[in-house]
Enzyme design. Structure first.
Site, PDB file in Angstrom:
ATOM      1  CG  HIS A 153      -2.678  -0.573  -3.565  1.00  0.00           C
ATOM      2  ND1 HIS A 153      -2.762   0.749  -3.215  1.00  0.00           N
ATOM      3  CD2 HIS A 153      -2.989  -1.263  -2.431  1.00  0.00           C
ATOM      4  CE1 HIS A 153      -3.107   0.846  -1.938  1.00  0.00           C
ATOM      5  NE2 HIS A 153      -3.250  -0.358  -1.448  1.00  0.00           N
ATOM      6  CB  SER A 168      -0.939  -0.002   1.201  1.00  0.00           C
ATOM      7  OG  SER A 168      -0.222  -0.279   2.370  1.00  0.00           O
ATOM      8  CD  GLU A 182      -2.863   3.731  -5.957  1.00  0.00           C
ATOM      9  OE1 GLU A 182      -2.809   3.031  -4.919  1.00  0.00           O
ATOM     10  OE2 GLU A 182      -2.759   4.961  -5.937  1.00  0.00           O
ATOM     11  CG  ASN A 196      -2.830   4.156   1.299  1.00  0.00           C
ATOM     12  OD1 ASN A 196      -3.937   4.330   1.803  1.00  0.00           O
ATOM     13  ND2 ASN A 196      -2.378   2.967   0.953  1.00  0.00           N
TER      14      ASN A 196
HETATM   15  N1  CAA Z   1     -15.916  -9.447   1.593  1.00  0.00           N
HETATM   16  C1  CAA Z   1     -16.820  -9.628   0.624  1.00  0.00           C
HETATM   17  N2  CAA Z   1     -17.961  -8.925   0.543  1.00  0.00           N
HETATM   18  C2  CAA Z   1     -18.206  -8.002   1.511  1.00  0.00           C
HETATM   19  C3  CAA Z   1     -17.314  -7.775   2.569  1.00  0.00           C
HETATM   20  C4  CAA Z   1     -16.129  -8.528   2.594  1.00  0.00           C
HETATM   21  N3  CAA Z   1     -15.195  -8.394   3.529  1.00  0.00           N
HETATM   22  N4  CAA Z   1     -17.829  -6.795   3.361  1.00  0.00           N
HETATM   23  C5  CAA Z   1     -19.000  -6.437   2.824  1.00  0.00           C
HETATM   24  N5  CAA Z   1     -19.237  -7.165   1.726  1.00  0.00           N
HETATM   25  C6  CAA Z   1     -20.388  -7.071   0.829  1.00  0.00           C
HETATM   26  C7  CAA Z   1     -21.674  -7.469   1.522  1.00  0.00           C
HETATM   27  O1  CAA Z   1     -21.896  -8.858   1.467  1.00  0.00           O
HETATM   28  C8  CAA Z   1     -22.680  -6.715   0.707  1.00  0.00           C
HETATM   29  O2  CAA Z   1     -22.897  -7.414  -0.502  1.00  0.00           O
HETATM   30  P1  CAA Z   1     -24.293  -7.264  -1.322  1.00  0.00           P
HETATM   31  O3  CAA Z   1     -24.359  -5.858  -1.814  1.00  0.00           O
HETATM   32  O4  CAA Z   1     -24.140  -8.268  -2.403  1.00  0.00           O
HETATM   33  O5  CAA Z   1     -25.364  -7.575  -0.329  1.00  0.00           O
HETATM   34  C9  CAA Z   1     -21.939  -5.409   0.331  1.00  0.00           C
HETATM   35  O6  CAA Z   1     -20.537  -5.701   0.478  1.00  0.00           O
HETATM   36  C10 CAA Z   1     -22.302  -4.271   1.246  1.00  0.00           C
HETATM   37  O7  CAA Z   1     -22.038  -4.690   2.580  1.00  0.00           O
HETATM   38  P2  CAA Z   1     -22.934  -4.321   3.832  1.00  0.00           P
HETATM   39  O8  CAA Z   1     -24.355  -4.136   3.401  1.00  0.00           O
HETATM   40  O9  CAA Z   1     -22.653  -5.291   4.925  1.00  0.00           O
HETATM   41  O10 CAA Z   1     -22.321  -2.968   4.379  1.00  0.00           O
HETATM   42  P3  CAA Z   1     -22.118  -1.562   3.707  1.00  0.00           P
HETATM   43  O11 CAA Z   1     -23.169  -1.232   2.715  1.00  0.00           O
HETATM   44  O12 CAA Z   1     -21.870  -0.675   4.846  1.00  0.00           O
HETATM   45  O13 CAA Z   1     -20.753  -1.732   2.882  1.00  0.00           O
HETATM   46  C11 CAA Z   1     -18.408  -1.605   2.728  1.00  0.00           C
HETATM   47  C12 CAA Z   1     -19.584  -2.202   3.494  1.00  0.00           C
HETATM   48  C13 CAA Z   1     -18.412  -2.151   1.297  1.00  0.00           C
HETATM   49  C14 CAA Z   1     -17.141  -2.057   3.438  1.00  0.00           C
HETATM   50  C15 CAA Z   1     -18.583  -0.035   2.695  1.00  0.00           C
HETATM   51  O14 CAA Z   1     -18.780   0.444   4.000  1.00  0.00           O
HETATM   52  C16 CAA Z   1     -17.377   0.676   2.112  1.00  0.00           C
HETATM   53  O15 CAA Z   1     -17.226   0.782   0.898  1.00  0.00           O
HETATM   54  N6  CAA Z   1     -16.504   1.215   2.991  1.00  0.00           N
HETATM   55  C17 CAA Z   1     -15.286   1.906   2.560  1.00  0.00           C
HETATM   56  C18 CAA Z   1     -14.237   0.880   2.258  1.00  0.00           C
HETATM   57  C19 CAA Z   1     -12.956   1.519   1.824  1.00  0.00           C
HETATM   58  O16 CAA Z   1     -12.772   2.737   1.766  1.00  0.00           O
HETATM   59  N7  CAA Z   1     -11.981   0.657   1.513  1.00  0.00           N
HETATM   60  C20 CAA Z   1     -10.657   1.096   1.125  1.00  0.00           C
HETATM   61  C21 CAA Z   1      -9.778   1.076   2.323  1.00  0.00           C
HETATM   62  S1  CAA Z   1      -8.147   1.590   1.915  1.00  0.00           S
HETATM   63  C22 CAA Z   1      -7.416   0.191   1.348  1.00  0.00           C
HETATM   64  O17 CAA Z   1      -7.938  -0.887   1.332  1.00  0.00           O
HETATM   65  C23 CAA Z   1      -6.058   0.337   0.795  1.00  0.00           C
HETATM   66  C24 CAA Z   1      -4.942   0.583   1.675  1.00  0.00           C
HETATM   67  O18 CAA Z   1      -3.854   0.539   1.160  1.00  0.00           O
HETATM   68  C25 CAA Z   1      -5.070   0.908   3.117  1.00  0.00           C
END
Ligand code: CAA
Length: 292
Positions: free
Chosen positions: A147, A125, A159, A197
């Site tokens: 990424h 990352s 990415e 990031n």
């Molecule tokens: N694996 C697979 N599917 C998942 C999951 C997981 N870990 N978590 C959630 N889901 C799926 C759910 O099953 C659901 O699927 P359907 O639409 O088919 O029903 C869908 O995602 C939505 O989940 P929820 O209804 O439970 O919850 P939500 O609507 O609040 O969404 C979320 C959850 C997708 C995590 C959303 O909150 C989100 O997009 N959050 C931001 C995530 C983000 O910013 N990620 C980037 C982080 S930075 C990074 O990763 C890089 C780095 O280098 C640090």
């Protein structure tokens, strides 16, 4: 640049079965690609397998996936302890812990294990792709940053980061594989934190400052950013989700590599990490998950 269609990837080896590695293996398997999930820890492999089966079962329950397709995806994933057992793979993605020395050691083994045509990608990352590639000498042309974002099966982005020696062929093949995995590849240059990031982590760090200074309660900071900026999660909830140790380490990479005080981790973030409050994975970070 030769932009003829690259040969489709049949088998991918994912080194590391943590949150990111297990998400990458599942996404590959659902895209019809055989995946080796490689990890020395049997417990980590078990956890990854449980995550795969649970996620597939949930998709079937919701009517988003046929049972036969879920079964086929599960069958495409093999769980192995060593890279040697995955040596037939024509692609490798390293998704191990975010430590440059550990990653360089893994890259040396990847270069020695996988066939000469295999791309050696990293899901880092923030660590320099050029630095990681320096561990494999003449194989540096096939090293690239790929990424993914958490949760990998849901997030649309890959990415794509070229190191100094990354070949155009490696880049084209990475773009093609990302698309085949249902993702949108977007290029970024090899600077600390790349784009994602470089932008996300200082925003999260600033949310910690706002919290520490009492600008608003943590839940209100998150609510303001969710409702006012349409973020799916507030920055403090997102920090817990990513892992406060990961956020801290990325800020330190930005601080060291870019040499600007503005990237130094907020004292509140540092203190929570020192206390072992790492977020979701430890049950408590900014917020307490044990209560729920
Ligand atoms: N694996 C697979 N599917 C998942 C999951 C997981 N870990 N978590 C959630 N889901 C799926 C759910 O099953 C659901 O699927 P359907 O639409 O088919 O029903 C869908 O995602 C939505 O989940 P929820 O209804 O439970 O919850 P939500 O609507 O609040 O969404 C979320 C959850 C997708 C995590 C959303 O909150 C989100 O997009 N959050 C931001 C995530 C983000 O910013 N990620 C980037 C982080 S930075 C990074 O990763 C890089 C780095 O280098 C640090």
């Amino acid at each position: 640049m030769n932009i003829s269609a690259p040969t489709p990837v049949k088998t991918i080896a994912v080194i590391g079965a943590g949150t990111m590695g297990s998400g990458i293996a599942l996404t590959a398997a659902q895209a019809g690609i055989a995946a080796f999930q490689v990890d020395l820890s049997a417990a980590q492999l078990e956890k990854a397998k449980a995550y795969h089966l649970k996620t597939l079962a949930r998709a079937v329950e919701k009517g988003k996936l046929q049972q036969a397709d879920a079964d086929a995806a599960a069958k495409r994933i093999s769980y192995v302890a060593t890279m040697a057992e995955a040596k037939s793979a024509d692609w490798a993605v390293e998704a191990a812990t975010e430590n440059v020395e550990i990653k360089k050691k893994i890259f040396k083994e990847m270069a020695a294990t996988f066939p000469a045509h295999a791309v050696l990608a990293t899901n880092t990352s923030s660590i320099s792709i050029t630095d990681l590639a320096s561990a494999v000498g003449a194989d540096a042309h096939r090293v690239i940053g790929m990424h993914f974002f958490n949760p990998v099966p849901i997030m649309a982005l890959v990415e794509v980061i070229k190191g100094l020696a990354t070949s155009d062929e490696t880049t084209q093949r990475t773009i093609a594989l990302s698309i085949a995995m249902g993702k949108t590849p977007v290029p970024a240059n090899d600077r600390a934190g790349f784009v994602s990031n470089r932008v996300l982590m200082p925003m999260i760090n600033e949310a910690f400052y706002a919290c520490m200074e009492g600008v608003a309660k943590p839940e209100d900071i998150d609510q303001i950013m969710k409702l006012g900026c349409n973020f799916p999660m507030g920055p403090l909830r997102l920090a817990d989700f990513i892992g406060l140790d990961v956020c801290h380490d990325i800020m330190m990479v930005l601080y060291r590599e870019l040499g600007d005080q503005k990237f130094f981790p907020c004292p509140m973030l540092r203190q929570l990490v020192q206390a072992g409050r790492l977020g979701d994975k430890s049950g408590r970070g900014v917020f307490d998950y044990a209560k729920k």
